[in-house]
Enzyme design. Structure first.
Site, PDB file in Angstrom:
ATOM      1  N   LEU A   1       1.021  -1.096   0.095  1.00  0.00           N
ATOM      2  CA  LEU A   1       0.203  -0.130   0.034  1.00  0.00           C
ATOM      3  C   LEU A   1       0.900   1.238  -0.194  1.00  0.00           C
ATOM      4  CD1 LEU A   1      -2.634  -0.921   2.662  1.00  0.00           C
ATOM      5  CD2 LEU A   1      -2.945  -1.283   0.362  1.00  0.00           C
TER       6      LEU A   1
ATOM      7  N   LEU B   1       1.162   4.478   1.595  1.00  0.00           N
ATOM      8  CA  LEU B   1       0.699   5.105   2.820  1.00  0.00           C
ATOM      9  C   LEU B   1       1.017   6.589   2.773  1.00  0.00           C
ATOM     10  CD1 LEU B   1       1.591   2.562   5.666  1.00  0.00           C
ATOM     11  CD2 LEU B   1      -0.470   3.041   4.451  1.00  0.00           C
ATOM     12  N   LYS B   2       1.683   7.104   1.877  1.00  0.00           N
ATOM     13  CA  LYS B   2       1.966   8.612   1.576  1.00  0.00           C
ATOM     14  C   LYS B   2       0.559   9.254   1.132  1.00  0.00           C
ATOM     15  CE  LYS B   2       7.013   8.550   1.108  1.00  0.00           C
ATOM     16  NZ  LYS B   2       7.199   8.266   2.365  1.00  0.00           N
TER      17      LYS B   2
ATOM     18  N   GLY C   1      17.507   3.720  17.583  1.00  0.00           N
ATOM     19  CA  GLY C   1      18.250   2.922  18.221  1.00  0.00           C
ATOM     20  C   GLY C   1      18.426   1.611  17.764  1.00  0.00           C
ATOM     21  N   HIS C   2      19.135   0.810  18.241  1.00  0.00           N
ATOM     22  CA  HIS C   2      19.267  -0.598  17.936  1.00  0.00           C
ATOM     23  C   HIS C   2      19.297  -1.590  19.278  1.00  0.00           C
ATOM     24  CE1 HIS C   2      18.815  -0.544  13.658  1.00  0.00           C
ATOM     25  NE2 HIS C   2      19.839   0.415  13.482  1.00  0.00           N
TER      26      HIS C   2
ATOM     27  N   ILE D   1      21.769  -3.116  20.703  1.00  0.00           N
ATOM     28  CA  ILE D   1      22.753  -2.730  21.521  1.00  0.00           C
ATOM     29  C   ILE D   1      22.548  -1.581  22.594  1.00  0.00           C
ATOM     30  CG2 ILE D   1      24.118  -1.289  20.097  1.00  0.00           C
ATOM     31  CD1 ILE D   1      26.485  -2.636  21.077  1.00  0.00           C
TER      32      ILE D   1
ATOM     33  N   ASP E   1      16.118  -7.364  20.713  1.00  0.00           N
ATOM     34  CA  ASP E   1      15.166  -7.429  19.607  1.00  0.00           C
ATOM     35  C   ASP E   1      14.310  -8.484  19.628  1.00  0.00           C
ATOM     36  OD1 ASP E   1      17.413  -6.324  16.681  1.00  0.00           O
ATOM     37  OD2 ASP E   1      16.293  -5.343  18.249  1.00  0.00           O
TER      38      ASP E   1
END
Lengths: 382, 382
Positions: B55, B57-58, B121-122, B124, B152
């Site tokens: 889709l 979505l904009k 962020g990730h 870590i 995660d």
């Protein structure tokens, strides 16, 4: 709460099963931990919100009491090696025959089948058998097991709790219980499914510790600050990496390309040198509010008061002043309510639980005097 | 299966949310992943059993289509930063107003509140903020993040799936949905609750990497074999430690006491020397069937064929010949059924899904020609 009204009998064991029981208790289940008689101190440190009943399971009368508790409950959670429950006449077939709605959860390292099913082991062994340990640890070192997080807790206690709630949901439709065979080898591996599945992306092409997400990349690692603390850097995407470079007051033109793997040792040296010039607090001030993906590495005590965590209420102090993580995830309408009171003594609730499960007063007193059960209500904590 | 009939709309994102979606799909849910249009390749490697709708979505019309999909589903799973869904008019209040039974799951690193809520962020970083990273890594090294397993996947995808199933269970009683705010910082910390709670046992009294369970103890670590592979040793209890010593061909009398911490470096040297004298296979033969808690460290490929894992069926090969862990835990009556077919292409099921959700054929064709939706049924895989 989400698990209101769910009665759980947890057979006392090491860390994984108690963690599972604690999760269930946090989310509202009535968790009764069955301890052995003649055992003074519990090793269960994840006992908040539970009640404890002490039974002599070496005596058939004690086993009979236990059987009655299980048959009148929703969930049995047992951590014993294959065959132990069956020997006591408390195997899944025995109990499900009397209560077909029972969810019988078995949480072990190796599972209920296979050549290792009767062997002793610990998290590091289950992690080794799962394949994941072979990927863990820096390249200069031998494989490293991250405490007992991945097999005991993620792949063990949490995975088992997930299975239990799945089975409860399924039961709400079918009216039937079932047996849950949680192997920590399999639980750990399942948590790490992405490792097998992302090989095709080339994510793990290099030896252990030399890839992007396993301490190979200098922009995905920790660095020592001038005050002996650490910062965590996770700046993978180019736009985040740019903010990292900027915050470190470095010039892109002076540096090798971010993804130039052969230059990673040099890039790492540069980052190491720069991070060592300021304190953790100074770096936090520089990077807070940016998208550089740089955060302080907080200790078990510092987490409570970090402004972000504090605003979230991510950690709480119980009535003994001990810090604990708040149960996750946060449910808006039926949130967890972790017990703040002290943990139960062994056998503290034997009387009240047996009464609740329909034992007559005379019967209870008889069991107590015969040593089949123990009740330690008034035991002062030393 | 346990989640039969549950319809999930998964907004495409990085690894955590796709893992959550995969777990739900493995256990029987209908998981529809909403991808963006004009994107050739998906980065979702945890897509088995899902369907994909593309889709735009904009475009408000695309957002309207998504809204309809969400409102007619049981679960929405979104991984966006705070405010993104609200900006599209697809926030929890918007959707729950139209479908009060909806379970709206939000999986992010920092959660929906607090000063970092809008920060990138990730894993870590989340692990650093959780307090756990400060405990990880050998004593001679800086803190080490174990891939992206703990924040995660364990504290993220799995924790969110747990929350979703909890909410589904609660809804079966109350008839109402709710919002799940899954923060990976909090999820990781919760998985590691034991660390905070076992401090009182003295389990973490020494510096990082010098304790019993964090590579401090020589009898809880890995060792290199003569053929460059590794064995994992987890012999904590005295009776298991005795079997370790025996299997190594050592004599208790020649060794320092197991728990003599100051002698651990010497004990480690001895074990290192001895393990290096045989191959991994030879050591496996020595220790298999004992309670020494010694197991081979298997690679991602070796796990499939190890006799114990093979007997268990712990790993399977899909139709593309790729190895994957079997979903955990194993439920006896309503087990998971991981899809063995190939992953979906982006937008492969747009037509069929929209039709299923009540869109008229003419409407669908209009959306496709206007580029609001994309359908890639016949796209050949290169």
């Amino acid at each position: 709460m989400a698990l209101a009204g769910v009665r759980v009998i947890e057979l006392a064991g090491l860390a994984p099963a108690p963690f599972c029981g604690m999760i269930l208790a946090d989310f509202g289940a009535r968790v009764i931990r069955v301890d052995r008689t003649k055992g003074a101190m519990t090793v269960d440190t994840q006992a908040r919100g539970k009640r404890s009943v002490a039974l002599n399971l070496k005596n058939p009368k004690g086993v009979a009491v236990f059987k009655r508790l299980c048959v009148q409950s929703d969930v049995v959670l047992e951590p014993y090696r294959k065959g132990v429950m069956e020997k006591m006449g408390l195997g899944p077939e025995d109990l499900l025959k009397e209560n077909p709605r029972l969810i019988y959860a078995r949480l072990t390292g190796y599972g209920q089948s296979g050549s290792y099913a009767k062997a002793a082991g610990h998290d590091i062994n289950y992690l080794a058998m799962s394949g994941l340990l072979s990927m863990l640890g820096r390249s200069s070192e031998k494989p490293y097991a991250p405490l007992n997080l991945v097999a005991d807790f993620a792949g063990g206690g949490l995975m088992c709790a997930f299975g239990i709630v799945l089975a409860l949901l399924e039961r709400s439709r079918s009216g039937q219980g079932q047996i849950i065979d949680t192997s920590m080898v399999e639980g750990a591996a399942y948590v790490g499914s992405f490792m097998w599945k992302s090989r095709s992306l080339g994510l793990w092409n290099r030896p252990r510790g030399e890839n992007m997400l396993d301490s190979g990349a200098p922009f995905y690692d920790t660095y020592c600050t001038s005050d002996g603390k650490y910062m965590a850097v996770g700046a993978i995407e180019p736009q985040f990496y740019q903010q990292l470079i900027k915050g470190l007051a470095l010039d892109d033109a002076d540096l090798p390309a971010q993804m130039s793997v052969s230059d990673w040792p040099q890039l790492r040296q540069t980052f190491t040198r720069v991070f060592a010039t300021k304190t953790q607090a100074e770096w936090s001030r520089i990077f807070d509010g940016t998208d550089a993906c740089v955060t302080p590495v907080l200790s078990l005590d510092e987490v409570l008061s970090h402004p972000h965590n504090q605003a979230r209420g991510s950690f709480f102090k119980d009535s003994q002043g001990e810090i604990s993580p708040r149960p996750a995830p946060v449910l808006s309408r039926s949130p967890a309510e972790p017990c703040h009171s002290r943990d139960p003594f062994i056998g503290e609730h034997t009387r009240s639980v047996l009464k609740e499960y329909g034992f007559e007063q005379a019967q209870i007193e008889q069991l107590l005097s015969a040593g089949i059960i123990e009740c330690n209500e008034a035991k002062a904590r030393l």
